[in-house]
Each structure stands twice: as structure tokens, then as C-alpha cells.
Design a protein around this motif. Structure first.
Motif, PDB file in Angstrom:
ATOM      1  N   SER A 127       0.743  -1.233   0.084  1.00  0.00           N
ATOM      2  CA  SER A 127      -0.137  -0.167   0.044  1.00  0.00           C
ATOM      3  C   SER A 127       1.004   1.200   0.144  1.00  0.00           C
ATOM      4  O   SER A 127       0.409   2.184  -0.457  1.00  0.00           O
ATOM      5  N   GLU A 128       2.151   1.183   0.770  1.00  0.00           N
ATOM      6  CA  GLU A 128       2.923   2.382   0.657  1.00  0.00           C
ATOM      7  C   GLU A 128       3.517   2.596  -0.719  1.00  0.00           C
ATOM      8  O   GLU A 128       3.712   3.914  -1.070  1.00  0.00           O
ATOM      9  N   VAL A 129       3.704   1.579  -1.540  1.00  0.00           N
ATOM     10  CA  VAL A 129       3.983   1.839  -3.042  1.00  0.00           C
ATOM     11  C   VAL A 129       2.865   2.431  -3.695  1.00  0.00           C
ATOM     12  O   VAL A 129       3.035   3.349  -4.369  1.00  0.00           O
ATOM     13  N   ASP A 130       1.706   1.919  -3.414  1.00  0.00           N
ATOM     14  CA  ASP A 130       0.336   2.375  -4.240  1.00  0.00           C
ATOM     15  C   ASP A 130       0.080   3.891  -3.864  1.00  0.00           C
ATOM     16  O   ASP A 130      -0.141   4.741  -4.770  1.00  0.00           O
ATOM     17  N   ALA A 131       0.597   4.338  -2.551  1.00  0.00           N
ATOM     18  CA  ALA A 131       0.271   5.540  -2.081  1.00  0.00           C
ATOM     19  C   ALA A 131       1.145   6.592  -3.053  1.00  0.00           C
ATOM     20  O   ALA A 131       0.938   7.768  -3.011  1.00  0.00           O
ATOM     21  N   CYS A 132       2.371   6.121  -3.778  1.00  0.00           N
ATOM     22  CA  CYS A 132       3.315   7.131  -4.313  1.00  0.00           C
ATOM     23  C   CYS A 132       2.579   7.376  -5.830  1.00  0.00           C
ATOM     24  O   CYS A 132       3.373   8.282  -6.350  1.00  0.00           O
ATOM     25  N   LYS A 133       1.518   6.702  -6.334  1.00  0.00           N
ATOM     26  CA  LYS A 133       1.330   6.909  -7.513  1.00  0.00           C
ATOM     27  C   LYS A 133       0.920   8.330  -7.811  1.00  0.00           C
ATOM     28  O   LYS A 133       0.990   8.766  -9.066  1.00  0.00           O
ATOM     29  N   GLU A 134       0.477   9.236  -7.074  1.00  0.00           N
ATOM     30  CA  GLU A 134       0.147  10.620  -7.285  1.00  0.00           C
ATOM     31  C   GLU A 134       1.030  11.650  -7.564  1.00  0.00           C
ATOM     32  O   GLU A 134       0.909  12.083  -8.662  1.00  0.00           O
ATOM     33  N   VAL A 195      20.474  -6.118   3.504  1.00  0.00           N
ATOM     34  CA  VAL A 195      19.584  -4.876   3.354  1.00  0.00           C
ATOM     35  C   VAL A 195      18.152  -5.083   4.376  1.00  0.00           C
ATOM     36  O   VAL A 195      17.853  -4.070   5.084  1.00  0.00           O
ATOM     37  N   GLU A 196      17.724  -6.224   4.219  1.00  0.00           N
ATOM     38  CA  GLU A 196      16.243  -6.360   5.070  1.00  0.00           C
ATOM     39  C   GLU A 196      16.701  -6.089   6.592  1.00  0.00           C
ATOM     40  O   GLU A 196      16.132  -5.610   7.212  1.00  0.00           O
ATOM     41  N   GLU A 197      17.806  -6.859   7.062  1.00  0.00           N
ATOM     42  CA  GLU A 197      18.289  -6.599   8.535  1.00  0.00           C
ATOM     43  C   GLU A 197      18.756  -5.411   8.825  1.00  0.00           C
ATOM     44  O   GLU A 197      18.339  -4.866   9.982  1.00  0.00           O
ATOM     45  N   PHE A 206      12.266   4.380  12.330  1.00  0.00           N
ATOM     46  CA  PHE A 206      11.738   5.541  12.728  1.00  0.00           C
ATOM     47  C   PHE A 206      11.992   6.602  11.428  1.00  0.00           C
ATOM     48  O   PHE A 206      10.788   7.385  11.152  1.00  0.00           O
ATOM     49  N   LEU A 207      12.679   6.472  10.727  1.00  0.00           N
ATOM     50  CA  LEU A 207      12.810   7.352   9.307  1.00  0.00           C
ATOM     51  C   LEU A 207      11.822   7.052   8.696  1.00  0.00           C
ATOM     52  O   LEU A 207      11.247   8.034   7.900  1.00  0.00           O
ATOM     53  N   ALA A 208      11.687   5.732   8.237  1.00  0.00           N
ATOM     54  CA  ALA A 208      10.636   5.330   7.083  1.00  0.00           C
ATOM     55  C   ALA A 208       9.271   5.868   7.776  1.00  0.00           C
ATOM     56  O   ALA A 208       8.249   6.282   6.690  1.00  0.00           O
ATOM     57  N   ASP A 209       8.922   5.828   8.805  1.00  0.00           N
ATOM     58  CA  ASP A 209       7.655   6.037   9.587  1.00  0.00           C
ATOM     59  C   ASP A 209       7.294   7.517   9.448  1.00  0.00           C
ATOM     60  O   ASP A 209       6.268   7.979   9.305  1.00  0.00           O
ATOM     61  N   ASN A 210       8.385   8.274   9.228  1.00  0.00           N
ATOM     62  CA  ASN A 210       8.330   9.987   9.252  1.00  0.00           C
ATOM     63  C   ASN A 210       8.551  10.517   7.985  1.00  0.00           C
ATOM     64  O   ASN A 210       9.166  11.777   8.071  1.00  0.00           O
ATOM     65  N   THR A 211       9.052   9.732   6.802  1.00  0.00           N
ATOM     66  CA  THR A 211       9.322  10.426   5.782  1.00  0.00           C
ATOM     67  C   THR A 211       8.162  10.067   4.664  1.00  0.00           C
ATOM     68  O   THR A 211       7.623   9.216   4.702  1.00  0.00           O
ATOM     69  N   PRO A 212       8.175  10.771   3.567  1.00  0.00           N
ATOM     70  CA  PRO A 212       6.998  10.571   2.556  1.00  0.00           C
ATOM     71  C   PRO A 212       7.430   9.718   1.334  1.00  0.00           C
ATOM     72  O   PRO A 212       8.860   9.564   0.956  1.00  0.00           O
ATOM     73  N   GLY A 213       6.393   9.386   0.649  1.00  0.00           N
ATOM     74  CA  GLY A 213       6.612   8.701  -0.681  1.00  0.00           C
ATOM     75  C   GLY A 213       7.583   7.742  -0.674  1.00  0.00           C
ATOM     76  O   GLY A 213       7.431   6.660  -0.045  1.00  0.00           O
ATOM     77  N   ILE A 215      10.513   7.945  -0.610  1.00  0.00           N
ATOM     78  CA  ILE A 215      11.796   7.756   0.645  1.00  0.00           C
ATOM     79  C   ILE A 215      11.337   6.902   1.645  1.00  0.00           C
ATOM     80  O   ILE A 215      12.192   6.282   1.908  1.00  0.00           O
ATOM     81  N   LYS A 216      10.103   6.894   1.873  1.00  0.00           N
ATOM     82  CA  LYS A 216       9.608   5.866   2.570  1.00  0.00           C
ATOM     83  C   LYS A 216       9.711   4.533   2.390  1.00  0.00           C
ATOM     84  O   LYS A 216      10.087   3.636   2.820  1.00  0.00           O
ATOM     85  N   VAL A 217       9.199   4.248   1.040  1.00  0.00           N
ATOM     86  CA  VAL A 217       9.388   3.087   0.317  1.00  0.00           C
ATOM     87  C   VAL A 217      10.728   2.391   0.273  1.00  0.00           C
ATOM     88  O   VAL A 217      10.933   1.342   0.582  1.00  0.00           O
ATOM     89  N   ALA A 218      11.573   3.521   0.144  1.00  0.00           N
ATOM     90  CA  ALA A 218      13.117   2.880  -0.080  1.00  0.00           C
ATOM     91  C   ALA A 218      13.693   2.594   1.249  1.00  0.00           C
ATOM     92  O   ALA A 218      14.740   1.821   1.482  1.00  0.00           O
ATOM     93  N   LEU A 219      13.274   3.139   2.284  1.00  0.00           N
ATOM     94  CA  LEU A 219      13.591   2.699   3.698  1.00  0.00           C
ATOM     95  C   LEU A 219      12.934   1.503   4.398  1.00  0.00           C
ATOM     96  O   LEU A 219      13.322   1.242   5.460  1.00  0.00           O
TER      97      LEU A 219
END
Length: 303
Positions: A127-134, A195-197, A206-213, A215-219
Motif C-alpha cells: 500500500s505504501e508503494v500504491d500511495a506514491c502513484k499520485e 539490506v532487510e536486516e 523511525f525514518l521510514a515512519d516519518n518520511t514521505p512517498g 523515500i519511505k518505500v526505499a527505507l
């Protein structure tokens, strides 16, 4: 001999010749299911050729976008459960919509026409990838997301509208295998596990929870293909009557599939530590020898 719990179940895997689908087939065979793979090639994938379990899968060839209902139904049979790992990537919105949407509509419709369908699983997108479509992705990606929505609806329609009999697996980035790839983008098991670990560590979470689009997905930590396959196999083989559900993100997918926590980073550090110790032990012996040899040459030159 005793019969395994899933021995009476027949499962058709769409995209069974692919990266994720072939691993679903392997797990289903291990659970005792009667497995049919549907793919464009109808052949055993290169990575598992010669493995014993492949002889227990019926490898059927069918093009979901061009086959007529009769020929597709013949290949698919009358499964008790179905898994679809069908999907495409690219830059043409029409191809993306057809490859992710129309192909899956045909797949689930055929499985439903078999008349025995009890459960279904589908590998969608997080869903976080889907949220980037806009605002974060090129316009052509809309075809990809439209296709995924079509496929999810088709899976539920195949179960006569009962979403509780459908498991939607929603990963962000899937890694695994022994090779790197560009289309689709993929990293091998050793790299991906590290990378997963790393991205499971609290500062990255924390960074992923608080960054947008994006950037969030990449983290967000990627998920191992074995975990995605395990979630699909677990869902369709679950005869307990429990509701199936949406598995959105690496943590939830890992938990449901029973995949242990990734230790790729720890393993790499241990390997480096072991090699460092080996080098130190070697150096303790060899470096003094080299120094003595050089010193002798210097002494001889002075004579």
C-alpha cells in the motif's frame, strides 16, 4: 504411510514458472498438494531444473491474454485453491494494465469456472508503494496500479465476493535467488537479506515512519521471495476455516509465513570477522618471515 494434511487439495499456480510462482509450487509440493503450474512457457524454471519436486508439478503452457476460455479451462482444471503471481513491469500503461489486470481476471475467472474453488491468494503490491502513484511516480505507472486493483477484485469475485477466502500479499520489494536483475529490479539473496536486516533496525524504521512517498518505500525492508511464496502456500493450504487476510508489508508477510528474521547483515559481519581473524593469524606468521627475508637482503647488500 500417513497422509499429509494437504494431500487431497489441488492447487493451480498462475505464473508458476516465474520467480515467485515457482517457489510457491515447490512449497505446495512439500505440503502434499497436487500442483499445476500455468505459465507462457510451460517449462521448469532454470533455477530448479533437476530438483525432485519439479517432477510432481504439472507444467502447463497457456497465454492468459490470448487463450480462449475452453483451452484455458482445460489447462487450469478444477482446482480447490489458486495462487496468482502474475504481473509485469515496464513503461507502457496499456501493457501494464493488461499484464497485471486482464491476465489475472482471465486466470481467476477460469479457476472459478472449475466449480471447486475454496481459497485464493494473489501477490499484489504494498500500500505504501500504491500511495506514491499520485505525486512520486511517472504517469504510466497508473496502468500498473489499475491492473493490480483489477486483479484483487477478480480474486474476490472468484470466491463469490467473500474476501475472507482470499489472501492478498502486498510486498514492496522482493529479493532472492542468486542473481541481480533490472527488469524487474531484483537483488540476490545475500545482498537482499543484509539490506532487510539493516532496515529492520529502529533508526531506519523511525525514518521510514516519518518520511514521505518513495523515500519511505526505499527505507522499508525488502522481503525475501521465500517469505512471499510461503505466505501464499500457507494461505491456500489452510483448511482450518480461519479468515484469510491482507498481508501488507515485510513484517506481516514474514510473520504469517513463519519466515525467521533475516540475518544477512549479521552473517556478512561474521564472515568479515572470521576472514579478519584468518588474515591476522596468517599475518602473525608470514609478516615476520617477510621482514626477516628483507632484512637479510639488506644485510647482504651492505657486505
Amino acid at each position: 504411510s500417513s497422509t499429509s494434511p494437504g494431500a487431497s487439495l489441488s492447487v493451480t499456480v498462475f505464473g508458476g514458472g516465474g520467480f515467485t510462482g515457482s517457489r510457491v509450487c515447490k512449497l505446495l509440493v512439500g505440503k502434499g498438494a497436487t500442483v499445476t503450474s500455468i505459465s507462457k512457457s510451460g517449462t521448469v524454471p532454470t533455477w530448479c531444473q533437476g530438483e525432485d519436486w519439479t517432477s510432481k508439478v504439472e507444467w502447463q503452457k497457456a497465454d492468459l491474454l490470448s487463450a480462449d476460455d475452453a483451452s484455458l479451462d482445460k489447462a487450469v482444471g478444477s482446482p480447490d485453491a489458486v495462487v496468482s503471481c502474475v504481473g509485469v513491469v515496464g513503461t507502457d500503461p496499456d501493457i501494464l494494465r493488461k499484464g497485471n489486470g486482464d491476465a489475472n481476471v482471465a486466470a481467476f475467472s477460469s479457476a472459478a469456472r472449475g466449480g471447486k474453488l475454496q481459497r485464493a491468494a494473489y501477490v499484489s503490491v504494498g500500500s505504501e508503494v500504491d500511495a506514491c502513484k499520485e505525486n512520486w511516480l511517472p504517469e504510466f505507472f497508473q496502468g500498473y496500479f489499475d491492473g493490480k486493483i483489477m486483479a484483487e477484485k477478480a480474486a474476490i469475485d472468484a470466491m463469490r465476493g467473500d474476501a475472507k477466502k482470499v489472501c492478498i500479499v502486498k510486498p514492496t520489494f522482493i529479493y532472492g535467488g542468486s542473481e541481480f536483475g533490472l527488469l524487474p529490479p531484483r537483488v540476490n539473496y545475500e545482498y537482499g537479506a543484509g539490506v532487510e536486516e539493516l532496515l529492520m533496525l529502529p533508526p531506519f524504521k523511525f525514518l521510514a515512519d516519518n518520511t514521505p512517498g518513495l523515500i519511505k518505500v526505499a527505507l522499508r525492508p525488502p522481503v525475501c521471495v521465500d517469505s512471499v511464496a510461503g505466505a501464499c502456500a500457507t494461505a491456500v493450504m489452510d483448511e482450518s476455516g480461519a479468515d484469510l487476510r491482507v498481508l501488507d508489508g515485510t513484517d506481516v508477510i514474514n510473520e504469517y509465513s513463519g519466515q525467521p528474521k533475516s540475518t544477512g547483515l549479521t552473517d556478512a559481519m561474521e564472515w568479515s570477522k572470521e576472514k579478519g581473524i584468518e588474515f591476522y593469524d596468517w599475518a602473525k606468521v608470514e609478516v615476520p618471515k617477510a621482514v626477516d627475508a628483507v632484512q637479510k637482503k639488506v644485510d647482504e647488500a651492505k657486505k
